[in-house]
Design a protein around this motif. Structure first.
Motif, PDB file in Angstrom:
ATOM      1  N   ALA A 149      66.206  10.331   9.713  1.00  0.00           N
ATOM      2  CA  ALA A 149      66.821  10.442   8.390  1.00  0.00           C
ATOM      3  C   ALA A 149      68.315  10.715   8.475  1.00  0.00           C
ATOM      4  CB  ALA A 149      66.134  11.547   7.587  1.00  0.00           C
ATOM      5  N   SER A 150      69.007  10.390   7.394  1.00  0.00           N
ATOM      6  CA  SER A 150      70.435  10.665   7.258  1.00  0.00           C
ATOM      7  C   SER A 150      70.689  11.179   5.853  1.00  0.00           C
ATOM      8  CB  SER A 150      71.259   9.394   7.503  1.00  0.00           C
ATOM      9  OG  SER A 150      71.047   8.890   8.803  1.00  0.00           O
ATOM     10  N   PHE A 151      71.851  11.768   5.646  1.00  0.00           N
ATOM     11  CA  PHE A 151      72.218  12.179   4.297  1.00  0.00           C
ATOM     12  C   PHE A 151      73.665  11.783   4.032  1.00  0.00           C
ATOM     13  CE2 PHE A 151      73.388  15.721   7.001  1.00  0.00           C
ATOM     14  CZ  PHE A 151      74.603  16.161   6.500  1.00  0.00           C
ATOM     15  N   THR A 152      73.951  11.542   2.756  1.00  0.00           N
ATOM     16  CA  THR A 152      75.288  11.126   2.344  1.00  0.00           C
ATOM     17  C   THR A 152      76.014  12.302   1.697  1.00  0.00           C
ATOM     18  OG1 THR A 152      74.526   8.864   1.959  1.00  0.00           O
ATOM     19  CG2 THR A 152      76.632   9.499   0.973  1.00  0.00           C
ATOM     20  N   MET A 153      77.234  12.556   2.142  1.00  0.00           N
ATOM     21  CA  MET A 153      78.022  13.662   1.608  1.00  0.00           C
ATOM     22  C   MET A 153      79.014  13.146   0.572  1.00  0.00           C
ATOM     23  SD  MET A 153      78.946  15.751   5.107  1.00  0.00           S
ATOM     24  CE  MET A 153      79.771  17.070   4.200  1.00  0.00           C
ATOM     25  N   PRO A 154      79.413  13.973  -0.387  1.00  0.00           N
ATOM     26  CA  PRO A 154      80.533  13.603  -1.256  1.00  0.00           C
ATOM     27  C   PRO A 154      81.766  13.369  -0.380  1.00  0.00           C
ATOM     28  CG  PRO A 154      79.389  15.532  -2.107  1.00  0.00           C
ATOM     29  CD  PRO A 154      78.843  15.287  -0.737  1.00  0.00           C
ATOM     30  N   VAL A 155      82.561  12.370  -0.722  1.00  0.00           N
ATOM     31  CA  VAL A 155      83.694  12.004   0.129  1.00  0.00           C
ATOM     32  C   VAL A 155      84.641  13.181   0.340  1.00  0.00           C
ATOM     33  CG1 VAL A 155      85.738  10.538   0.309  1.00  0.00           C
ATOM     34  CG2 VAL A 155      83.578   9.565  -0.464  1.00  0.00           C
ATOM     35  N   TRP A 156      84.936  13.937  -0.716  1.00  0.00           N
ATOM     36  CA  TRP A 156      85.884  15.056  -0.589  1.00  0.00           C
ATOM     37  C   TRP A 156      85.382  16.106   0.385  1.00  0.00           C
ATOM     38  CZ3 TRP A 156      84.378  20.023  -1.689  1.00  0.00           C
ATOM     39  CH2 TRP A 156      83.224  20.191  -2.463  1.00  0.00           C
ATOM     40  N   LEU A 157      84.051  16.373   0.350  1.00  0.00           N
ATOM     41  CA  LEU A 157      83.477  17.354   1.257  1.00  0.00           C
ATOM     42  C   LEU A 157      83.441  16.811   2.685  1.00  0.00           C
ATOM     43  CD1 LEU A 157      82.097  20.067   1.715  1.00  0.00           C
ATOM     44  CD2 LEU A 157      79.911  18.991   1.097  1.00  0.00           C
ATOM     45  N   TYR A 158      83.151  15.522   2.793  1.00  0.00           N
ATOM     46  CA  TYR A 158      83.112  14.884   4.113  1.00  0.00           C
ATOM     47  C   TYR A 158      84.482  14.952   4.784  1.00  0.00           C
ATOM     48  CZ  TYR A 158      82.347  11.288   7.684  1.00  0.00           C
ATOM     49  OH  TYR A 158      82.248  10.611   8.876  1.00  0.00           O
ATOM     50  N   VAL A 159      85.538  14.694   4.011  1.00  0.00           N
ATOM     51  CA  VAL A 159      86.899  14.724   4.556  1.00  0.00           C
ATOM     52  C   VAL A 159      87.233  16.114   5.091  1.00  0.00           C
ATOM     53  CG1 VAL A 159      89.354  14.577   3.954  1.00  0.00           C
ATOM     54  CG2 VAL A 159      87.762  12.812   3.165  1.00  0.00           C
ATOM     55  N   ILE A 160      86.872  17.138   4.320  1.00  0.00           N
ATOM     56  CA  ILE A 160      87.114  18.517   4.771  1.00  0.00           C
ATOM     57  C   ILE A 160      86.363  18.785   6.073  1.00  0.00           C
ATOM     58  CG2 ILE A 160      86.727  20.954   4.240  1.00  0.00           C
ATOM     59  CD1 ILE A 160      87.147  20.246   1.275  1.00  0.00           C
ATOM     60  N   CYS A 161      85.107  18.356   6.109  1.00  0.00           N
ATOM     61  CA  CYS A 161      84.279  18.574   7.301  1.00  0.00           C
ATOM     62  C   CYS A 161      84.829  17.819   8.507  1.00  0.00           C
ATOM     63  CB  CYS A 161      82.837  18.152   7.029  1.00  0.00           C
ATOM     64  SG  CYS A 161      81.951  19.246   5.892  1.00  0.00           S
ATOM     65  N   VAL A 162      85.388  16.634   8.263  1.00  0.00           N
ATOM     66  CA  VAL A 162      85.958  15.851   9.368  1.00  0.00           C
ATOM     67  C   VAL A 162      87.129  16.593   9.994  1.00  0.00           C
ATOM     68  CG1 VAL A 162      87.294  13.779   9.942  1.00  0.00           C
ATOM     69  CG2 VAL A 162      85.195  13.577   8.604  1.00  0.00           C
ATOM     70  N   PHE A 163      88.004  17.142   9.172  1.00  0.00           N
ATOM     71  CA  PHE A 163      89.144  17.898   9.705  1.00  0.00           C
ATOM     72  C   PHE A 163      88.652  19.078  10.555  1.00  0.00           C
ATOM     73  CE2 PHE A 163      91.809  15.864   6.394  1.00  0.00           C
ATOM     74  CZ  PHE A 163      92.909  15.541   7.189  1.00  0.00           C
ATOM     75  N   ILE A 164      87.676  19.804  10.034  1.00  0.00           N
ATOM     76  CA  ILE A 164      87.142  20.964  10.758  1.00  0.00           C
ATOM     77  C   ILE A 164      86.478  20.510  12.062  1.00  0.00           C
ATOM     78  CG2 ILE A 164      85.450  22.835  10.702  1.00  0.00           C
ATOM     79  CD1 ILE A 164      85.913  22.958   7.652  1.00  0.00           C
ATOM     80  N   PHE A 165      85.703  19.436  11.967  1.00  0.00           N
ATOM     81  CA  PHE A 165      84.965  18.938  13.124  1.00  0.00           C
ATOM     82  C   PHE A 165      85.899  18.431  14.225  1.00  0.00           C
ATOM     83  CE2 PHE A 165      83.181  15.085  15.175  1.00  0.00           C
ATOM     84  CZ  PHE A 165      82.205  15.707  15.949  1.00  0.00           C
ATOM     85  N   VAL A 166      86.879  17.626  13.840  1.00  0.00           N
ATOM     86  CA  VAL A 166      87.797  17.065  14.832  1.00  0.00           C
ATOM     87  C   VAL A 166      88.599  18.166  15.517  1.00  0.00           C
ATOM     88  CG1 VAL A 166      89.846  15.611  15.174  1.00  0.00           C
ATOM     89  CG2 VAL A 166      87.979  14.812  13.719  1.00  0.00           C
ATOM     90  N   LEU A 167      89.190  19.041  14.725  1.00  0.00           N
ATOM     91  CA  LEU A 167      90.007  20.105  15.303  1.00  0.00           C
ATOM     92  C   LEU A 167      89.154  21.052  16.152  1.00  0.00           C
ATOM     93  CD1 LEU A 167      92.429  20.977  12.365  1.00  0.00           C
ATOM     94  CD2 LEU A 167      92.689  19.298  14.182  1.00  0.00           C
ATOM     95  N   GLY A 168      87.933  21.320  15.715  1.00  0.00           N
ATOM     96  CA  GLY A 168      87.041  22.181  16.487  1.00  0.00           C
ATOM     97  C   GLY A 168      86.638  21.547  17.809  1.00  0.00           C
ATOM     98  N   THR A 169      86.314  20.252  17.774  1.00  0.00           N
ATOM     99  CA  THR A 169      85.912  19.542  18.991  1.00  0.00           C
ATOM    100  C   THR A 169      87.066  19.445  19.975  1.00  0.00           C
ATOM    101  OG1 THR A 169      84.314  18.212  17.737  1.00  0.00           O
ATOM    102  CG2 THR A 169      84.966  17.386  19.898  1.00  0.00           C
ATOM    103  N   VAL A 170      88.238  19.093  19.476  1.00  0.00           N
ATOM    104  CA  VAL A 170      89.410  18.951  20.338  1.00  0.00           C
ATOM    105  C   VAL A 170      89.763  20.265  21.010  1.00  0.00           C
ATOM    106  CG1 VAL A 170      91.908  18.549  20.333  1.00  0.00           C
ATOM    107  CG2 VAL A 170      90.388  16.965  19.150  1.00  0.00           C
ATOM    108  N   ASN A 171      89.733  21.350  20.252  1.00  0.00           N
ATOM    109  CA  ASN A 171      90.072  22.644  20.838  1.00  0.00           C
ATOM    110  C   ASN A 171      88.966  23.158  21.749  1.00  0.00           C
ATOM    111  OD1 ASN A 171      92.791  23.601  19.680  1.00  0.00           O
ATOM    112  ND2 ASN A 171      91.744  22.853  17.865  1.00  0.00           N
ATOM    113  N   GLY A 172      87.715  22.740  21.496  1.00  0.00           N
ATOM    114  CA  GLY A 172      86.617  23.106  22.379  1.00  0.00           C
ATOM    115  C   GLY A 172      86.754  22.443  23.742  1.00  0.00           C
ATOM    116  N   THR A 173      87.095  21.161  23.754  1.00  0.00           N
ATOM    117  CA  THR A 173      87.290  20.469  25.038  1.00  0.00           C
ATOM    118  C   THR A 173      88.516  21.026  25.759  1.00  0.00           C
ATOM    119  OG1 THR A 173      88.555  18.695  23.927  1.00  0.00           O
ATOM    120  CG2 THR A 173      86.195  18.335  24.246  1.00  0.00           C
ATOM    121  N   ASN A 174      89.523  21.414  24.991  1.00  0.00           N
ATOM    122  CA  ASN A 174      90.723  21.986  25.591  1.00  0.00           C
ATOM    123  C   ASN A 174      90.416  23.314  26.287  1.00  0.00           C
ATOM    124  OD1 ASN A 174      93.490  22.261  26.190  1.00  0.00           O
ATOM    125  ND2 ASN A 174      93.880  23.362  24.302  1.00  0.00           N
ATOM    126  N   LEU A 175      89.619  24.152  25.651  1.00  0.00           N
ATOM    127  CA  LEU A 175      89.262  25.449  26.228  1.00  0.00           C
ATOM    128  C   LEU A 175      88.377  25.301  27.464  1.00  0.00           C
ATOM    129  CD1 LEU A 175      88.547  27.430  22.939  1.00  0.00           C
ATOM    130  CD2 LEU A 175      90.410  27.870  24.550  1.00  0.00           C
TER     131      LEU A 175
END
Length: 328
Positions: A149-175
């Motif tokens: 299964a999958s779920f669809t997010m509101p675009v505005w919420l998805y955009v916020i989550c993308v910023f958090i996800f990308v920055l979190g992943t990048v800093n996780g690999t950096n650490l």
């Protein structure tokens, strides 16, 4: 061609090309970095065993970037799916390069300020989001692990989550890039996982995953303990850019918490340490964060920590197959 057949041009050749490029580039790059005195500056409050690494050439991630970019140029027409992933990989690599250059130029352990890093990362991530919606025509759909299964997010919420996800992943690999061979070996395993996933579920993305794997395997020849060169933020941020953009394209960002558990734990250990330190006015949960340093100070060698974290990642990737539609 069935899904069980191997496509040499898309799945094997990128690995070979990137591996060979790193093996050819690094022996020439390392002496140049030494002459320019682009060496690592270790923190004095870190593990004392790391002080002898001061001066070891850093910014070896330049070889990784070159080994990904050059072969990728030959795949842009046949596999245009790799374009957004390539842009994020190289883009974050460039941010890391700027950060590394400031560190070596000023002979200090800190480069760009937190605000400067965030500005660069926000701009690059914003560009990716634009490409995601208006060029790729993707939707804000996220797969739920261990289900079909999958779920669809509101675009505005998805955009916020993308910023958090990308920055979190990048800093996780950096650490995670804190021990000889650690980030390289862990990410090589993750890259194999995505080579297998994309060859059946998202054909067209296989080449860049192979390039990441091949370049890291070549880099490990020089980065395993005792390291002759470090990838620096140039390499570790590029890895985060690759992983975050790839999983977003696949509609499966949650899987990073499974196959990239080590990145998550490394970042979480820092947040817990800092938060607990401030809350208790000086007490610590770990002997030192990120958590790989805690294991070091507990008596484990760098090689043991690296080997252990890599084994954990292999197990996590096996679980990842079970959680992915391909393995269900």
């Amino acid at each position: 061609m069935t899904t069980m057949q191997i496509d040499f041009l898309r799945e094997i050749l990128p690995i070979i090309l990137s591996f060979v490029l790193v093996v050819v580039i690094l022996p020439a790059l390392i002496p140049v970095l030494r002459r320019l005195k682009f060496g690592q500056t270790e923190r004095e409050d870190g593990p004392q065993s790391h002080l002898n690494k001061t001066g070891t050439p850093t910014m070896g991630g330049l070889a990784i970037l070159a080994a990904i970019l050059v072969p990728a140029l030959f795949y842009l027409r046949s596999c245009p799916e790799i374009i957004p992933v390539l842009i994020m990989t190289i883009g974050f690599g460039v941010i890391g390069f700027i950060d590394d250059y400031i560190k070596v130029a000023k002979k200090q352990s800190d480069g760009l300020s937190v605000i400067q890093k965030l500005i660069f990362q926000f701009v690059l991530t914003g560009g990716y989001i634009f490409y995601f919606f208006f060029v790729e025509k993707k939707e804000a759909i996220i797969h739920i692990p261990f289900t079909t299964a999958s779920f669809t997010m509101p675009v505005w919420l998805y955009v916020i989550c993308v910023f958090i996800f990308v920055l979190g992943t990048v800093n996780g690999t950096n650490l995670t890039d804190g021990l000889d061979g650690l980030a390289s070996s862990v990410t090589a395993v993750v890259a194999v996982f995505f080579i297998l996933v994309t060859r059946t579920g998202a054909q067209g993305l296989e080449p860049i995953n192979g390039m990441v794997f091949g370049s890291l395997m070549g880099f490990l020849l020089f980065n395993s303990h005792p390291a002759k060169v470090f990838m620096g933020d140039t390499g570790s941020l590029a890895i985060g850019g690759w992983l975050s953009s790839l999983t977003l394209l696949l509609g499966d960002p949650i899987i990073v918490a499974i196959v990239g558990l080590i990145y998550f734990v490394e970042a979480l250990s820092v947040m817990l340490q800092v938060g607990y330190f401030k809350l208790t006015h000086g007490k610590r949960i770990f002997k030192m964060a990120p958590i790989h340093h805690h294991f070091e100070l507990s008596g484990f060698s760098e090689t043991q920590v690296c080997f252990g974290f890599t084994i954990v990642t292999i197990i996590c990737c096996l679980v990842g197959f079970m959680s992915h539609p391909m393995g269900l």
